[in-house]
Design an enzyme around this catalytic site. Sequence first.
Site, PDB file in Angstrom:
ATOM      1  N   GLU A  82      -7.754  30.869 -19.395  1.00  0.00           N
ATOM      2  CA  GLU A  82      -8.630  32.051 -19.530  1.00  0.00           C
ATOM      3  C   GLU A  82     -10.105  31.695 -19.639  1.00  0.00           C
ATOM      4  OE1 GLU A  82      -6.522  30.909 -21.786  1.00  0.00           O
ATOM      5  OE2 GLU A  82      -7.211  31.200 -23.845  1.00  0.00           O
ATOM      6  N   CYS A 121      -0.785  28.100 -24.245  1.00  0.00           N
ATOM      7  CA  CYS A 121      -0.884  27.199 -25.391  1.00  0.00           C
ATOM      8  C   CYS A 121       0.282  27.432 -26.355  1.00  0.00           C
ATOM      9  CB  CYS A 121      -2.255  27.315 -26.053  1.00  0.00           C
ATOM     10  SG  CYS A 121      -2.718  25.784 -26.890  1.00  0.00           S
ATOM     11  N   HIS A 162      -5.841  26.321 -21.759  1.00  0.00           N
ATOM     12  CA  HIS A 162      -6.359  27.698 -21.795  1.00  0.00           C
ATOM     13  C   HIS A 162      -7.041  28.052 -20.475  1.00  0.00           C
ATOM     14  CE1 HIS A 162      -5.952  28.468 -26.190  1.00  0.00           C
ATOM     15  NE2 HIS A 162      -5.976  27.143 -26.232  1.00  0.00           N
TER      16      HIS A 162
HETATM   17  N1  GLN Z   1      -0.968  25.823 -32.824  1.00  0.00           N
HETATM   18  C1  GLN Z   1      -0.706  25.151 -31.593  1.00  0.00           C
HETATM   19  C2  GLN Z   1      -1.246  23.739 -31.596  1.00  0.00           C
HETATM   20  O1  GLN Z   1      -2.128  23.411 -32.367  1.00  0.00           O
HETATM   21  C3  GLN Z   1      -1.238  25.941 -30.400  1.00  0.00           C
HETATM   22  C4  GLN Z   1      -2.717  26.091 -30.390  1.00  0.00           C
HETATM   23  C5  GLN Z   1      -3.208  27.170 -29.456  1.00  0.00           C
HETATM   24  O2  GLN Z   1      -2.455  28.061 -29.073  1.00  0.00           O
HETATM   25  N2  GLN Z   1      -4.480  27.135 -29.101  1.00  0.00           N
HETATM   26  O3  GLN Z   1      -0.820  22.927 -30.817  1.00  0.00           O
END
Ligand code: GLN
Length: 535
Positions: A512, A384, A510
Amino acid sequence: MPDTKYIFVTGGVSSSLGKGIIAASLAKLLQSSGFSVTIQKLDPYINIDPGTLNPYEHGECFVTNDGAETDLDLGHYERFLNIPTSQANNVTTGRIYQTVISKERRGDYLGKTVQVIPHITDEIKRRIQILGETGEYDIVITELGGTVGDIESLPYVEAVRQLQWQLGDQNVIVIHLTLIPYLAAAKELKTKPTQHSVKELMQSGVNPDVLVCRTEHHINDKIREKLALFCNVKKEAIIESIDAKTIYDVPNLMLEEGLDKVVLKKLNLSASKRPTLDAWNAFLKKYKNPKASVEIGLIGKYVELQDAYKSIIEALGHAGALNEVKVNIHAIHSEDLAKNNVSKELSGLNGILIAPGFGDRGIEGKIEAVRFARENKIPFFGICLGMQMAVIEYARNILNLEGANSTEMNPETTYPVIDLMEDQKNITEKGGTMRLGAWDCKLDKDSIVYPVYGTELISERHRHRFEYNNTYFQELSDAGMKATGVNPKTGLVEIIELPSHPWFVGVQYHPEYKSTVLNPHPLFVDFIKACLDNK
Ligand code: GLN
Protein backbone atom coordinates in the site's frame (compact mmCIF):
# COMPACT_ATOMS: atom_id res chain seq x y z
CA MET A 1 21.66 33.56 -3.40
CA PRO A 2 20.47 30.02 -2.68
CA ASP A 3 19.28 27.89 -5.58
CA THR A 4 16.44 26.28 -3.67
CA LYS A 5 13.32 28.15 -2.67
CA TYR A 6 11.53 27.30 0.56
CA ILE A 7 7.80 27.37 1.14
CA PHE A 8 6.42 26.89 4.65
CA VAL A 9 2.88 25.81 5.35
CA THR A 10 1.61 26.68 8.82
CA GLY A 11 -1.80 26.08 10.31
CA GLY A 12 -4.07 28.22 12.44
CA VAL A 13 -7.42 28.23 14.24
CA SER A 14 -7.88 24.46 14.25
CA SER A 15 -6.03 21.24 13.65
CA SER A 16 -7.07 18.75 10.95
CA LEU A 17 -7.58 21.41 8.28
CA GLY A 18 -5.56 19.40 5.78
CA LYS A 19 -2.20 21.15 5.62
CA GLY A 20 -0.74 17.97 4.14
CA ILE A 21 -3.23 17.96 1.28
CA ILE A 22 -2.70 21.66 0.58
CA ALA A 23 1.08 21.18 0.61
CA ALA A 24 0.79 18.13 -1.65
CA SER A 25 -1.62 19.90 -4.03
CA LEU A 26 0.61 22.94 -4.34
CA ALA A 27 3.59 20.66 -4.90
CA LYS A 28 1.65 18.83 -7.61
CA LEU A 29 0.93 22.10 -9.42
CA LEU A 30 4.54 23.26 -9.17
CA GLN A 31 5.77 19.86 -10.31
CA SER A 32 3.46 19.97 -13.32
CA SER A 33 4.81 23.42 -14.14
CA GLY A 34 8.25 21.90 -14.56
CA PHE A 35 9.83 22.41 -11.13
CA SER A 36 11.37 19.66 -9.10
CA VAL A 37 9.67 19.73 -5.72
CA THR A 38 9.69 17.79 -2.50
CA ILE A 39 7.73 18.14 0.72
CA GLN A 40 8.88 17.78 4.28
CA LYS A 41 6.92 17.54 7.50
CA LEU A 42 8.14 18.88 10.82
CA ASP A 43 6.28 17.35 13.76
CA PRO A 44 6.43 19.18 17.09
CA TYR A 45 6.03 16.12 19.32
CA ILE A 46 8.80 14.57 21.38
CA ASN A 47 8.65 11.01 20.05
CA ILE A 48 11.66 10.32 17.83
CA ASP A 49 9.27 9.10 15.15
CA PRO A 50 5.64 7.95 14.98
CA GLY A 51 6.76 4.29 14.93
CA THR A 52 6.02 3.90 18.62
CA LEU A 53 2.71 5.79 18.46
CA ASN A 54 -0.58 3.97 18.71
CA PRO A 55 -2.60 4.38 15.48
CA TYR A 56 -5.43 5.72 17.64
CA GLU A 57 -3.14 8.61 18.55
CA HIS A 58 -1.68 9.44 15.22
CA GLY A 59 -3.17 7.31 12.46
CA GLU A 60 -1.06 5.16 10.21
CA CYS A 61 2.71 5.07 10.38
CA PHE A 62 4.02 5.53 6.84
CA VAL A 63 7.27 3.77 5.90
CA THR A 64 9.71 5.10 3.32
CA ASN A 65 12.16 3.15 1.12
CA ASP A 66 15.02 3.95 3.48
CA GLY A 67 13.06 2.48 6.37
CA ALA A 68 11.98 5.65 8.14
CA GLU A 69 8.78 5.37 10.17
CA THR A 70 7.04 8.62 9.36
CA ASP A 71 3.90 10.71 9.54
CA LEU A 72 1.01 9.66 7.33
CA ASP A 73 1.19 12.96 5.46
CA LEU A 74 4.28 11.60 3.70
CA GLY A 75 1.93 9.06 2.16
CA HIS A 76 -0.07 11.92 0.64
CA TYR A 77 3.13 13.52 -0.63
CA GLU A 78 4.14 10.32 -2.40
CA ARG A 79 0.66 9.60 -3.75
CA PHE A 80 0.38 13.12 -5.18
CA LEU A 81 3.93 13.63 -6.43
CA ASN A 82 4.71 10.08 -7.48
CA ILE A 83 8.24 10.38 -6.10
CA PRO A 84 9.59 8.65 -3.00
CA THR A 85 10.32 10.46 0.25
CA SER A 86 12.91 9.52 2.87
CA GLN A 87 13.87 10.06 6.50
CA ALA A 88 14.89 13.63 5.68
CA ASN A 89 11.26 14.39 4.79
CA ASN A 90 10.03 13.92 8.37
CA VAL A 91 11.62 15.45 11.42
CA THR A 92 10.23 15.53 14.95
CA THR A 93 11.12 17.61 17.98
CA GLY A 94 12.39 14.39 19.55
CA ARG A 95 14.87 13.91 16.74
CA ILE A 96 15.99 17.55 16.88
CA TYR A 97 16.65 17.35 20.62
CA GLN A 98 18.30 13.94 20.29
CA THR A 99 20.81 15.41 17.81
CA VAL A 100 21.49 18.48 19.93
CA ILE A 101 21.87 16.47 23.14
CA SER A 102 24.26 13.97 21.49
CA LYS A 103 26.35 16.90 20.26
CA GLU A 104 26.38 18.36 23.74
CA ARG A 105 27.57 15.02 25.20
CA ARG A 106 30.33 14.84 22.58
CA GLY A 107 31.47 18.28 23.66
CA ASP A 108 30.75 19.86 20.29
CA TYR A 109 29.41 23.04 21.89
CA LEU A 110 32.76 23.78 23.55
CA GLY A 111 31.42 24.64 26.98
CA LYS A 112 28.59 26.88 25.79
CA THR A 113 25.18 26.85 27.47
CA VAL A 114 22.94 24.88 25.11
CA GLN A 115 19.61 26.65 24.54
CA VAL A 116 16.45 26.57 22.45
CA ILE A 117 17.72 29.66 20.68
CA PRO A 118 20.14 29.31 18.96
CA HIS A 119 20.94 25.59 19.28
CA ILE A 120 17.54 24.00 18.74
CA THR A 121 16.53 26.54 16.10
CA ASP A 122 19.88 26.04 14.32
CA GLU A 123 19.27 22.30 14.21
CA ILE A 124 15.74 22.91 12.86
CA LYS A 125 17.15 25.17 10.14
CA ARG A 126 19.79 22.59 9.27
CA ARG A 127 17.14 19.88 8.92
CA ILE A 128 15.00 22.13 6.75
CA GLN A 129 17.89 22.81 4.39
CA ILE A 130 19.17 19.21 4.09
CA LEU A 131 16.79 18.49 1.21
CA GLY A 132 17.50 21.82 -0.48
CA GLU A 133 21.23 21.26 -0.27
CA THR A 134 21.08 17.96 -2.16
CA GLY A 135 20.70 20.15 -5.24
CA GLU A 136 17.87 17.92 -6.44
CA TYR A 137 15.05 20.33 -5.78
CA ASP A 138 14.06 23.76 -7.05
CA ILE A 139 11.52 24.06 -4.29
CA VAL A 140 11.21 22.48 -0.85
CA ILE A 141 7.81 22.75 0.82
CA THR A 142 7.91 22.33 4.59
CA GLU A 143 4.72 21.62 6.47
CA LEU A 144 4.80 22.62 10.12
CA GLY A 145 2.73 20.20 12.17
CA GLY A 146 0.49 21.53 14.92
CA THR A 147 -1.18 24.91 15.13
CA VAL A 148 0.40 28.33 15.44
CA GLY A 149 0.22 29.41 19.07
CA ASP A 150 1.01 25.96 20.48
CA ILE A 151 3.94 26.15 22.88
CA GLU A 152 5.76 23.34 21.07
CA SER A 153 5.48 25.10 17.69
CA LEU A 154 7.34 28.20 18.82
CA PRO A 155 10.91 27.08 17.98
CA TYR A 156 9.76 26.09 14.49
CA VAL A 157 8.11 29.44 13.82
CA GLU A 158 11.25 31.16 15.09
CA ALA A 159 13.38 29.02 12.74
CA VAL A 160 11.15 30.06 9.83
CA ARG A 161 11.51 33.72 10.81
CA GLN A 162 15.28 33.41 10.91
CA LEU A 163 15.47 31.57 7.60
CA GLN A 164 13.33 34.19 5.88
CA TRP A 165 15.60 36.89 7.25
CA GLN A 166 18.76 35.02 6.25
CA LEU A 167 17.73 33.80 2.81
CA GLY A 168 15.55 36.75 1.83
CA ASP A 169 11.85 37.30 1.12
CA GLN A 170 12.13 36.04 -2.42
CA ASN A 171 13.52 32.70 -1.30
CA VAL A 172 11.29 31.91 1.63
CA ILE A 173 7.53 32.34 1.78
CA VAL A 174 4.90 31.36 4.31
CA ILE A 175 1.45 30.02 3.54
CA HIS A 176 -0.94 30.06 6.46
CA LEU A 177 -3.88 27.67 6.36
CA THR A 178 -6.83 28.70 8.48
CA LEU A 179 -10.49 28.01 9.01
CA ILE A 180 -13.26 30.42 8.12
CA PRO A 181 -16.15 29.05 10.18
CA TYR A 182 -19.76 29.45 9.06
CA LEU A 183 -22.21 30.46 11.74
CA ALA A 184 -25.49 28.92 10.73
CA ALA A 185 -27.54 31.11 13.10
CA ALA A 186 -26.07 34.32 11.65
CA LYS A 187 -25.77 32.81 8.14
CA GLU A 188 -22.31 34.28 8.00
CA LEU A 189 -18.71 33.30 7.44
CA LYS A 190 -16.48 34.60 10.20
CA THR A 191 -12.98 35.96 9.69
CA LYS A 192 -12.12 36.85 13.27
CA PRO A 193 -10.46 33.52 14.22
CA THR A 194 -8.21 33.91 11.18
CA GLN A 195 -7.35 37.48 12.11
CA HIS A 196 -6.34 36.30 15.57
CA SER A 197 -4.31 33.44 14.21
CA VAL A 198 -2.41 35.72 11.81
CA LYS A 199 -1.80 38.13 14.67
CA GLU A 200 -0.32 35.27 16.67
CA LEU A 201 2.01 34.43 13.79
CA MET A 202 3.00 38.09 13.39
CA GLN A 203 3.82 38.34 17.08
CA SER A 204 6.50 35.76 16.39
CA GLY A 205 7.81 37.94 13.59
CA VAL A 206 6.40 35.95 10.69
CA ASN A 207 4.13 37.59 8.13
CA PRO A 208 2.14 35.12 6.07
CA ASP A 209 2.47 35.73 2.33
CA VAL A 210 -0.55 33.66 1.39
CA LEU A 211 -3.70 32.73 3.31
CA VAL A 212 -5.43 29.51 2.37
CA CYS A 213 -8.92 29.57 3.84
CA ARG A 214 -10.73 26.33 4.56
CA THR A 215 -14.43 26.91 4.27
CA GLU A 216 -17.73 25.14 3.74
CA HIS A 217 -19.17 28.08 1.75
CA HIS A 218 -17.59 30.23 -0.96
CA ILE A 219 -15.87 33.30 0.36
CA ASN A 220 -17.01 36.39 -1.49
CA ASP A 221 -15.09 39.45 -2.55
CA LYS A 222 -15.98 41.39 0.58
CA ILE A 223 -14.54 38.70 2.81
CA ARG A 224 -11.41 38.48 0.68
CA GLU A 225 -10.94 42.25 1.01
CA LYS A 226 -11.49 42.14 4.74
CA LEU A 227 -9.06 39.27 5.21
CA ALA A 228 -6.46 40.99 3.04
CA LEU A 229 -6.71 44.29 4.88
CA PHE A 230 -6.74 42.90 8.41
CA CYS A 231 -4.20 40.15 7.84
CA ASN A 232 -1.73 42.21 5.84
CA VAL A 233 -1.90 39.92 2.82
CA LYS A 234 -2.47 40.88 -0.84
CA LYS A 235 -6.01 40.21 -2.02
CA GLU A 236 -4.81 37.88 -4.77
CA ALA A 237 -3.07 35.88 -2.06
CA ILE A 238 -6.33 35.03 -0.31
CA ILE A 239 -7.01 31.52 -1.54
CA GLU A 240 -10.28 29.75 -0.93
CA SER A 241 -10.12 26.06 -0.09
CA ILE A 242 -13.67 24.85 -0.17
CA ASP A 243 -14.62 21.37 1.08
CA ALA A 244 -14.02 18.88 -1.72
CA LYS A 245 -15.63 15.53 -2.50
CA THR A 246 -12.23 13.89 -2.65
CA ILE A 247 -8.74 15.01 -1.70
CA TYR A 248 -7.75 14.37 -5.32
CA ASP A 249 -9.89 17.38 -6.37
CA VAL A 250 -7.76 19.77 -4.36
CA PRO A 251 -4.98 20.35 -6.94
CA ASN A 252 -7.63 21.45 -9.45
CA LEU A 253 -9.30 23.70 -6.88
CA MET A 254 -5.95 25.30 -6.03
CA LEU A 255 -5.23 25.77 -9.73
CA GLU A 256 -8.55 27.58 -10.19
CA GLU A 257 -7.77 29.80 -7.22
CA GLY A 258 -4.32 30.53 -8.64
CA LEU A 259 -2.31 29.34 -5.64
CA ASP A 260 0.60 28.29 -7.85
CA LYS A 261 0.66 31.68 -9.60
CA VAL A 262 0.74 33.66 -6.37
CA VAL A 263 3.47 31.45 -4.98
CA LEU A 264 5.67 31.67 -8.09
CA LYS A 265 5.26 35.43 -8.21
CA LYS A 266 6.27 35.81 -4.57
CA LEU A 267 9.28 33.57 -5.12
CA ASN A 268 10.18 35.45 -8.28
CA LEU A 269 10.10 32.27 -10.34
CA SER A 270 8.69 31.91 -13.81
CA ALA A 271 7.33 28.61 -14.92
CA SER A 272 8.19 27.19 -18.30
CA LYS A 273 4.55 26.09 -18.68
CA ARG A 274 1.19 26.24 -17.01
CA PRO A 275 0.44 23.14 -14.94
CA THR A 276 -0.94 20.30 -16.99
CA LEU A 277 -2.90 17.86 -14.92
CA ASP A 278 -3.90 15.62 -17.85
CA ALA A 279 -2.86 12.27 -16.42
CA TRP A 280 -4.15 13.31 -12.99
CA ASN A 281 -7.52 14.30 -14.43
CA ALA A 282 -7.75 11.10 -16.45
CA PHE A 283 -7.43 9.24 -13.13
CA LEU A 284 -9.95 11.54 -11.47
CA LYS A 285 -12.48 11.00 -14.24
CA LYS A 286 -12.36 7.23 -13.75
CA TYR A 287 -12.32 7.63 -9.97
CA LYS A 288 -15.51 9.67 -10.10
CA ASN A 289 -17.35 7.74 -12.79
CA PRO A 290 -17.26 4.08 -11.84
CA LYS A 291 -19.13 1.60 -14.01
CA ALA A 292 -19.71 -0.96 -11.26
CA SER A 293 -18.97 -1.46 -7.60
CA VAL A 294 -17.31 -4.04 -5.36
CA GLU A 295 -17.77 -4.67 -1.68
CA ILE A 296 -14.50 -5.17 0.17
CA GLY A 297 -14.19 -6.21 3.80
CA LEU A 298 -11.27 -4.48 5.50
CA ILE A 299 -10.61 -6.50 8.61
CA GLY A 300 -8.47 -5.00 11.32
CA LYS A 301 -8.48 -3.77 14.86
CA TYR A 302 -8.34 -0.01 14.32
CA VAL A 303 -11.22 0.10 11.87
CA GLU A 304 -13.16 2.83 13.65
CA LEU A 305 -10.38 5.22 12.75
CA GLN A 306 -10.11 5.86 9.05
CA ASP A 307 -6.59 7.28 9.31
CA ALA A 308 -5.22 4.03 10.76
CA TYR A 309 -5.34 2.30 7.37
CA LYS A 310 -4.90 5.41 5.24
CA SER A 311 -2.55 3.99 2.61
CA ILE A 312 -4.58 0.79 2.21
CA ILE A 313 -7.78 2.76 1.74
CA GLU A 314 -6.12 5.07 -0.80
CA ALA A 315 -4.51 2.13 -2.64
CA LEU A 316 -7.92 0.43 -2.89
CA GLY A 317 -9.29 3.68 -4.31
CA HIS A 318 -6.50 3.93 -6.90
CA ALA A 319 -7.07 0.31 -7.90
CA GLY A 320 -10.81 0.93 -8.14
CA ALA A 321 -10.26 3.87 -10.48
CA LEU A 322 -8.05 1.82 -12.77
CA ASN A 323 -10.70 -0.91 -12.91
CA GLU A 324 -13.43 1.74 -13.22
CA VAL A 325 -15.26 0.41 -10.19
CA LYS A 326 -16.32 1.99 -6.96
CA VAL A 327 -14.69 0.22 -4.04
CA ASN A 328 -17.05 0.18 -1.08
CA ILE A 329 -14.98 -0.52 1.98
CA HIS A 330 -16.66 -2.26 4.89
CA ALA A 331 -14.51 -1.81 7.94
CA ILE A 332 -14.93 -4.86 10.14
CA HIS A 333 -13.56 -5.18 13.63
CA SER A 334 -11.74 -8.51 13.94
CA GLU A 335 -12.74 -8.72 17.60
CA ASP A 336 -16.37 -8.93 16.50
CA LEU A 337 -15.72 -12.04 14.40
CA ALA A 338 -16.02 -15.60 15.66
CA LYS A 339 -16.72 -19.02 14.21
CA ASN A 340 -20.46 -18.73 14.81
CA ASN A 341 -21.00 -15.34 13.15
CA VAL A 342 -18.30 -15.10 10.49
CA SER A 343 -20.44 -16.22 7.58
CA LYS A 344 -23.17 -13.77 8.54
CA GLU A 345 -20.77 -10.88 9.15
CA LEU A 346 -18.83 -11.41 5.93
CA SER A 347 -21.70 -12.34 3.64
CA GLY A 348 -22.10 -10.23 0.54
CA LEU A 349 -18.44 -9.27 0.33
CA ASN A 350 -16.66 -9.63 -3.01
CA GLY A 351 -13.22 -9.58 -1.45
CA ILE A 352 -11.56 -9.74 1.95
CA LEU A 353 -8.47 -7.84 2.99
CA ILE A 354 -6.80 -8.51 6.32
CA ALA A 355 -4.88 -5.54 7.56
CA PRO A 356 -1.47 -5.26 9.19
CA GLY A 357 -1.26 -5.03 12.96
CA PHE A 358 0.51 -5.84 16.18
CA GLY A 359 -0.43 -7.80 19.26
CA ASP A 360 -2.95 -10.54 19.86
CA ARG A 361 -6.17 -8.55 20.11
CA GLY A 362 -8.68 -9.76 17.52
CA ILE A 363 -6.38 -12.45 16.16
CA GLU A 364 -8.84 -15.36 16.31
CA GLY A 365 -11.41 -13.31 14.38
CA LYS A 366 -8.87 -12.67 11.66
CA ILE A 367 -8.11 -16.38 11.42
CA GLU A 368 -11.83 -17.12 11.06
CA ALA A 369 -12.07 -14.52 8.30
CA VAL A 370 -9.16 -16.16 6.43
CA ARG A 371 -10.88 -19.53 6.69
CA PHE A 372 -14.14 -18.07 5.41
CA ALA A 373 -12.39 -16.50 2.40
CA ARG A 374 -10.41 -19.65 1.67
CA GLU A 375 -13.33 -22.07 1.93
CA ASN A 376 -15.77 -19.89 0.03
CA LYS A 377 -13.25 -18.97 -2.67
CA ILE A 378 -13.59 -15.25 -2.02
CA PRO A 379 -10.59 -13.20 -3.21
CA PHE A 380 -8.29 -12.79 -0.24
CA PHE A 381 -5.50 -10.29 0.28
CA GLY A 382 -3.44 -10.55 3.47
CA ILE A 383 -1.02 -7.76 4.25
CA CYS A 384 1.81 -8.32 6.74
CA LEU A 385 -0.07 -9.58 9.82
CA GLY A 386 -2.81 -10.59 7.35
CA MET A 387 -0.37 -12.86 5.54
CA GLN A 388 0.82 -14.32 8.84
CA MET A 389 -2.80 -15.08 9.76
CA ALA A 390 -3.25 -16.93 6.46
CA VAL A 391 -0.25 -19.13 7.24
CA ILE A 392 -1.55 -19.85 10.75
CA GLU A 393 -5.01 -20.67 9.45
CA TYR A 394 -3.60 -23.09 6.87
CA ALA A 395 -1.34 -24.74 9.42
CA ARG A 396 -4.19 -25.22 11.87
CA ASN A 397 -6.95 -26.28 9.52
CA ILE A 398 -5.15 -28.04 6.66
CA LEU A 399 -1.96 -29.34 8.27
CA ASN A 400 -3.89 -30.03 11.48
CA LEU A 401 -1.19 -28.42 13.60
CA GLU A 402 -3.41 -27.63 16.52
CA GLY A 403 -2.65 -24.33 18.19
CA ALA A 404 -0.23 -23.27 15.44
CA ASN A 405 0.52 -19.62 15.99
CA SER A 406 2.95 -16.77 15.73
CA THR A 407 5.30 -16.50 18.68
CA GLU A 408 4.16 -12.87 18.86
CA MET A 409 0.76 -14.13 20.02
CA ASN A 410 1.85 -17.26 21.87
CA PRO A 411 5.56 -17.62 22.64
CA GLU A 412 4.91 -21.17 23.90
CA THR A 413 3.13 -22.53 20.84
CA THR A 414 4.14 -26.05 19.76
CA TYR A 415 3.94 -24.99 16.12
CA PRO A 416 5.56 -21.57 15.67
CA VAL A 417 4.73 -21.20 11.95
CA ILE A 418 5.45 -17.50 12.30
CA ASP A 419 8.47 -16.75 14.40
CA LEU A 420 10.86 -14.01 15.41
CA MET A 421 13.80 -13.44 13.10
CA GLU A 422 17.15 -14.49 14.55
CA ASP A 423 18.52 -10.92 14.47
CA GLN A 424 15.44 -9.62 16.32
CA LYS A 425 15.77 -11.96 19.27
CA ASN A 426 18.09 -9.87 21.42
CA ILE A 427 16.48 -6.52 20.76
CA THR A 428 14.93 -4.88 23.80
CA GLU A 429 14.17 -1.38 22.52
CA LYS A 430 10.92 -0.88 20.63
CA GLY A 431 11.57 2.17 18.43
CA GLY A 432 13.05 1.68 14.97
CA THR A 433 14.05 -1.94 15.59
CA MET A 434 11.83 -3.80 13.13
CA ARG A 435 12.66 -5.02 9.64
CA LEU A 436 12.00 -1.70 7.95
CA GLY A 437 12.09 -0.23 4.47
CA ALA A 438 12.64 -1.65 1.01
CA TRP A 439 13.81 -5.25 0.54
CA ASP A 440 14.12 -7.28 -2.63
CA CYS A 441 11.90 -10.20 -3.42
CA LYS A 442 12.23 -12.72 -6.23
CA LEU A 443 9.02 -14.01 -7.73
CA ASP A 444 8.23 -17.53 -8.83
CA LYS A 445 7.32 -17.42 -12.53
CA ASP A 446 4.52 -19.87 -11.92
CA SER A 447 2.43 -17.66 -9.67
CA ILE A 448 -0.39 -15.13 -9.58
CA VAL A 449 1.96 -12.34 -8.63
CA TYR A 450 4.55 -12.72 -11.40
CA PRO A 451 2.36 -11.60 -14.33
CA VAL A 452 0.82 -8.96 -12.08
CA TYR A 453 4.17 -7.32 -11.40
CA GLY A 454 5.48 -8.19 -14.88
CA THR A 455 9.00 -8.62 -13.53
CA GLU A 456 10.91 -11.21 -11.55
CA LEU A 457 12.67 -8.99 -9.03
CA ILE A 458 10.58 -6.58 -7.02
CA SER A 459 11.31 -4.31 -4.08
CA GLU A 460 8.71 -3.59 -1.42
CA ARG A 461 8.62 -1.89 1.97
CA HIS A 462 8.51 -3.72 5.26
CA ARG A 463 7.59 -3.03 8.86
CA HIS A 464 7.52 -6.12 11.03
CA ARG A 465 9.48 -8.32 13.44
CA PHE A 466 8.07 -11.77 12.81
CA GLU A 467 8.53 -13.97 9.73
CA TYR A 468 7.21 -17.05 7.97
CA ASN A 469 9.08 -19.90 9.64
CA ASN A 470 10.95 -21.82 6.93
CA THR A 471 10.90 -24.98 9.10
CA TYR A 472 7.34 -25.44 7.81
CA PHE A 473 8.13 -24.53 4.19
CA GLN A 474 7.98 -28.07 2.80
CA GLU A 475 4.93 -29.11 4.74
CA LEU A 476 2.96 -25.99 3.79
CA SER A 477 4.02 -26.19 0.12
CA ASP A 478 3.15 -29.88 -0.13
CA ALA A 479 -0.26 -29.14 1.31
CA GLY A 480 -0.94 -26.46 -1.31
CA MET A 481 0.21 -23.16 0.19
CA LYS A 482 2.99 -22.01 -2.12
CA ALA A 483 5.69 -19.53 -1.25
CA THR A 484 5.85 -17.57 -4.52
CA GLY A 485 8.08 -14.71 -3.46
CA VAL A 486 11.31 -15.07 -1.50
CA ASN A 487 14.02 -12.64 -0.48
CA PRO A 488 16.94 -13.70 -2.69
CA LYS A 489 19.57 -12.88 -0.06
CA THR A 490 18.01 -14.17 3.15
CA GLY A 491 15.62 -16.82 1.84
CA LEU A 492 12.81 -15.31 3.90
CA VAL A 493 9.35 -15.93 2.45
CA GLU A 494 7.65 -12.74 1.29
CA ILE A 495 4.57 -14.01 -0.54
CA ILE A 496 2.23 -16.97 -0.13
CA GLU A 497 -0.50 -18.10 -2.55
CA LEU A 498 -3.07 -20.85 -2.86
CA PRO A 499 -3.08 -21.97 -6.50
CA SER A 500 -6.30 -23.92 -5.84
CA HIS A 501 -8.16 -20.68 -5.02
CA PRO A 502 -9.23 -17.98 -7.53
CA TRP A 503 -7.17 -15.25 -5.79
CA PHE A 504 -5.52 -15.85 -2.46
CA VAL A 505 -2.37 -13.83 -1.85
CA GLY A 506 -0.59 -12.93 1.36
CA VAL A 507 2.38 -10.59 1.42
CA GLN A 508 4.78 -10.02 4.28
CA TYR A 509 5.45 -6.49 3.02
CA HIS A 510 3.27 -3.38 2.67
CA PRO A 511 2.39 -2.80 -0.99
CA GLU A 512 0.00 0.00 0.00
CA TYR A 513 2.89 2.40 0.64
CA LYS A 514 3.86 2.34 -3.01
CA SER A 515 0.48 2.99 -4.62
CA THR A 516 0.20 6.45 -6.16
CA VAL A 517 -2.41 8.23 -8.27
CA LEU A 518 -0.32 7.88 -11.41
CA ASN A 519 0.96 4.41 -10.47
CA PRO A 520 -1.71 2.40 -8.68
CA HIS A 521 -0.14 -0.67 -7.12
CA PRO A 522 -0.47 -3.72 -9.43
CA LEU A 523 -1.39 -6.11 -6.60
CA PHE A 524 -4.26 -3.90 -5.46
CA VAL A 525 -5.35 -3.46 -9.08
CA ASP A 526 -5.37 -7.22 -9.63
CA PHE A 527 -7.10 -7.88 -6.31
CA ILE A 528 -9.94 -5.51 -7.22
CA LYS A 529 -10.15 -7.09 -10.66
CA ALA A 530 -10.45 -10.52 -9.04
CA CYS A 531 -13.16 -9.19 -6.70
CA LEU A 532 -15.05 -7.84 -9.69
CA ASP A 533 -14.74 -11.18 -11.50
CA ASN A 534 -15.94 -12.89 -8.34
CA LYS A 535 -19.13 -10.82 -8.22
N1 GLN B 1 3.00 -7.98 14.20
C1 GLN B 1 3.56 -8.58 13.03
C2 GLN B 1 5.07 -8.55 13.05
O1 GLN B 1 5.67 -7.76 13.76
C3 GLN B 1 3.02 -7.93 11.75
C4 GLN B 1 3.39 -6.49 11.61
C5 GLN B 1 2.56 -5.76 10.58
O2 GLN B 1 1.47 -6.20 10.22
N2 GLN B 1 3.03 -4.62 10.12
O3 GLN B 1 5.70 -9.30 12.36
